[in-house]
Structure formats: C-alpha cells, structure tokens
Write a protein that holds these residues in place. Sequence first.
Motif, PDB file in Angstrom:
ATOM      1  N   SER A 450      41.093  45.712  46.619  1.00  0.00           N
ATOM      2  CA  SER A 450      40.085  46.203  45.689  1.00  0.00           C
ATOM      3  C   SER A 450      39.232  45.044  45.194  1.00  0.00           C
ATOM      4  O   SER A 450      39.627  43.877  45.261  1.00  0.00           O
ATOM      5  N   THR A 451      38.071  45.370  44.654  1.00  0.00           N
ATOM      6  CA  THR A 451      37.220  44.334  44.077  1.00  0.00           C
ATOM      7  C   THR A 451      37.888  43.714  42.857  1.00  0.00           C
ATOM      8  O   THR A 451      37.747  42.508  42.608  1.00  0.00           O
ATOM      9  N   GLN A 452      38.629  44.514  42.083  1.00  0.00           N
ATOM     10  CA  GLN A 452      39.373  43.949  40.962  1.00  0.00           C
ATOM     11  C   GLN A 452      40.334  42.862  41.454  1.00  0.00           C
ATOM     12  O   GLN A 452      40.405  41.769  40.877  1.00  0.00           O
ATOM     13  N   ALA A 453      41.058  43.151  42.526  1.00  0.00           N
ATOM     14  CA  ALA A 453      41.993  42.177  43.075  1.00  0.00           C
ATOM     15  C   ALA A 453      41.257  40.958  43.618  1.00  0.00           C
ATOM     16  O   ALA A 453      41.655  39.813  43.373  1.00  0.00           O
ATOM     17  N   LEU A 472      37.689  39.112  53.956  1.00  0.00           N
ATOM     18  CA  LEU A 472      38.348  39.787  52.847  1.00  0.00           C
ATOM     19  C   LEU A 472      37.469  40.979  52.486  1.00  0.00           C
ATOM     20  O   LEU A 472      36.372  40.815  51.951  1.00  0.00           O
ATOM     21  N   VAL A 473      37.920  42.178  52.822  1.00  0.00           N
ATOM     22  CA  VAL A 473      37.135  43.392  52.639  1.00  0.00           C
ATOM     23  C   VAL A 473      37.556  44.034  51.320  1.00  0.00           C
ATOM     24  O   VAL A 473      38.744  44.293  51.103  1.00  0.00           O
ATOM     25  N   HIS A 474      36.596  44.291  50.447  1.00  0.00           N
ATOM     26  CA  HIS A 474      36.966  44.862  49.158  1.00  0.00           C
ATOM     27  C   HIS A 474      35.926  45.863  48.683  1.00  0.00           C
ATOM     28  O   HIS A 474      34.758  45.830  49.084  1.00  0.00           O
ATOM     29  N   ALA A 475      36.377  46.766  47.820  1.00  0.00           N
ATOM     30  CA  ALA A 475      35.511  47.769  47.211  1.00  0.00           C
ATOM     31  C   ALA A 475      36.036  48.056  45.808  1.00  0.00           C
ATOM     32  O   ALA A 475      37.241  47.982  45.571  1.00  0.00           O
ATOM     33  N   PRO A 476      35.143  48.382  44.864  1.00  0.00           N
ATOM     34  CA  PRO A 476      35.588  48.673  43.494  1.00  0.00           C
ATOM     35  C   PRO A 476      36.190  50.071  43.389  1.00  0.00           C
ATOM     36  O   PRO A 476      35.509  51.071  43.653  1.00  0.00           O
ATOM     37  N   ILE A 477      37.459  50.159  43.020  1.00  0.00           N
ATOM     38  CA  ILE A 477      38.120  51.456  42.808  1.00  0.00           C
ATOM     39  C   ILE A 477      38.840  51.410  41.455  1.00  0.00           C
ATOM     40  O   ILE A 477      39.979  51.847  41.322  1.00  0.00           O
TER      41      ILE A 477
END
Length: 496
Positions: A450-453, A472-477
């Motif tokens: 996640s984007t938080q992580a 590093l693939v991330h998205a905000p959830i």
Amino acid sequence: MMLSANSAVAAAAPMLGAAWACGALRTLSSSVAALESVSLGSDAPLLVRLPSRPWGASASLSKAEVLAAAGVKSAPSRIAVVRDSFASFDQPQRPLAQIVKPLGGSSVAVASALASAANERAVVDSYKLAGDSYQLDKSGGVPAVAADLLAFLAAHRKRVALVPDVAAAGLAGATPVVGATKGVRQSTNEVLMVAPTAFGFNEQAAQDNSFMHAAAKPGEGSGLTREVLREFAGLHRALTDKGVQVHLFEHNLSHGTPDACFPNNWFSTHPAGEAAGGVSTSTLVLYPMKCPNRAAERRDDIKRVLATRGYGSVYDMTVHEPAKKYFEGTGVLVIDRVNGVVYVDISERADRSLAEEWTQRMGYKDLVAFRSTDLRGKSVYHTNVMMAIGTGVAIVCADSVQDAKERQHLLSSLRRTHEVVEISLAQMDALCGNALELEDGHGLPVMAMSTQAYNAFTEDQRRVMRRHVADLVHAPIDTLERVGGGGVRCTLAELF
C-alpha cells in the motif's frame, strides 16, 4: 558463456562496477572499450559489445567487425548489440560480465540495477547475418533498435534472476539464483482478487484483529463500500498496468462475507516442484477459518473456477473447523517457496498442530514457529502482517517477537537465504510487513504494497528492496486498511 576482453578492461572491471553502482563519474578513458560477447544459448542472439562505443544503432555491421568484437571464430546468425544509452559521453560502457550472466538452461542472472533504476537500463539492437554483413532484424518480437534488455530477454523466453552482484551469481547459492536454476518460483504473475462490492466492518473478525477500526457494517449505507471500491480499483489498475494477471470476482450482501476482498485466507495453490522439490504434485489447499462469515468466503462458484486449472491434488483442511482448530491460509503462512521453509505466527487463527501437519503434508523442509505482539500488546492475528518473503529479500518485524530464542531463530533462518529488511512496530502498524512479491508482465519480480506502507519505509529500506525487485508497486487503500485491518498482500490470492 563466451567472454573475451583486453587486459586493460579486465583490470579495470572491478573499479568500473563500483563507480557505476555508486552513480559516480567513471574516469577511465572512453577509448578503453570491452571486447566481449555473452551466449544465451542457440535459441537466442549472441549478446555483443562493439569495440568502440556506438552512438546509436547502425543500419548494418560488417561480419569481420562483429567477429573481432565478439571474440568468436564462426559468425552467429543473429546478434544483439548492447548499448548504455543513459551513460554520458565520458563514461565507458559497462562490461557485459557486470550486466548479465548465463546460469544454465534458460536462466540468466541480471544486475538488479537495470530494472530498478531508469538510468541504469541497457538497450539492444538486433541484427541478422546476410552475406558478409549484419542487417537490422525486425523479426525478433522486440524492436530492432534500442529494445530494453530485460524486454529482449523476456521475448526470448529467458528466466531472469535479479541479483545485486552478477559476477557472484551462482557462486554462493544465492536464493534468486537457486530458484532460477532449479525452476522454483517464489512469486507468480497471476492472482485472484475479490472486489469489495459488499464490504463493511466485520464484527466477527474484529474480536482478535486490533488493526481494525469500527465503521459502518455491510448494508448500512453504501458510502463506505463505494470509498473502499474506489481505492480497490486503483490497486487493481496499478497491478494490471504492471502486467499482473488478475482473476477478478465480486460479492453481494447475500453472500454474508464482509471480508471477501481478503481471499488469500481460505485457499492457496502450489505447483509441483515447489519447496525445492518437496511438493510432488500441483495442489490446491482449502483452509479452516475462525469466523463463520469468513468461512462463507469459500464459495462453490469460485472453487469450480479454481478446479479448471487442473490441480493434481486437493488438500482440504476445513475438516478441522468443527473442532475449532483454525489455520487461515497465506494469512498465517508466510512461505519461502524456493527453499522449502514456512513461517507461522502461532495465534487463535494459526493452530500449531495444523502448522506441523501442513509442513509435513506439503513436503516442506522446515517450520519456523513463534508468537508476536503488536504496539498495543495484542497478539498479531496473521503472520503476513509482520513479515513478507520475496525471492531474495525478506521483510520482518523481529521486535514483535518477544521471546529472544524465537526471535533469534526467526532472524537466523531468514538471513541464511535472504537480505533482511527489519521494520519497527510502528512500521508494522503501517502494514509495511503486508507486502507481496509478484511477477510483472516481463516475468520480473515486483513488490506490491500500500502507499501507506511505502511511505512508512525509510529510503534505505526501499533501496535494499530495489536490489532484489524491479519495482515497488503501491496504491493508496487507507480506508480498506483502517476498517478491514488488512493491506495489499491480504487482497491477493496467488495462483500457481
């Protein structure tokens, strides 16, 4: 591997590699150039460096020039000239031995910097022999001019192991190389996801998941559900844009499954040969779930779709559910598929006897069991909240394991096969441990989170991960994490 180099370049190679890795200016004269070639097997073009740095592709090359540059006696039918297009005019080309190394069969080791840093990429120009010259070849499945080297390798069906040090690849038995040479995959390009179309706060799961925060229950207005769906759609797009194949399902209020978007807890899949050969036949495993509304996630329609993949064996652990013995899939199992080691945080959702049964039944070599607690002093409900394992890098919150012997055993086991990123209790709370290595569309490992992580990791920690994965693939959830108590890894059920 065929390799020839003049003595000046051979002597300078270690200095060249160190300077390049640090991003520093390489001071060797640009007139010093490697004379070398690397064979990827008879089914792929010969990789070649030209004796002086080419400033772009040539329409044609003389056969004599190629023979001299490659250091070979017979002319190969196809070649691929490797160029460093993102190095300035005063930087000589990197020796091929620092970029790519055959590992036998279809496997090759490639410097991880080529995948993780845009300015480190190498490009290739493809040529085909025609009489006494080589002409640009447009039939190889990639552009004839300036194809990305990693895309080129994928087009020629080469299995890439990203490693920090190509020269050392295979010498010390590093995990990425072991997996590539033995044909064991830690990560997959396919996942099953369930869109949170009927998501809501799960009171049953909240009894022992301290990462959850109370919110609207399923059906109590659709605002929460729609917000979580917007986040989930962004995650889905981030993954599919990277070439991850997503088998997407949905759910309805009638299913009675508010946490259906976390499907990795009720099943897992395992190819034959996994665990260094321990898994004898491709296997689908079904797991006993603690919460009744989570057990309901084992829908017959999804199981029928899974059956079409042709698994040779079904290991049904749900028979333990009536006895209140639970073992919630790859939530409680963090699996080193290459080396045959499984890590389990013993909790209400991870019965020790079932962990031992699973290890023996699946042919794994070792079970590392322990107990962990979070910032609030509560038992960590799932192992995948506090640790993750990739092909060459592992993430772990060792501070959450209070027993010193268990903590030391956990760390020593991970360090035998992986470079370890240790995270703090606060970082675990930001779900830094809830990450999953996947394969992108080119077969390269990427770490999903996640984007938080992502934001909670330090730059040094991200740098370590990028030594082993292409991105590093991330998205905000954020809403899903806050209400559901799970992160990106929890939404991904791997399909092998």
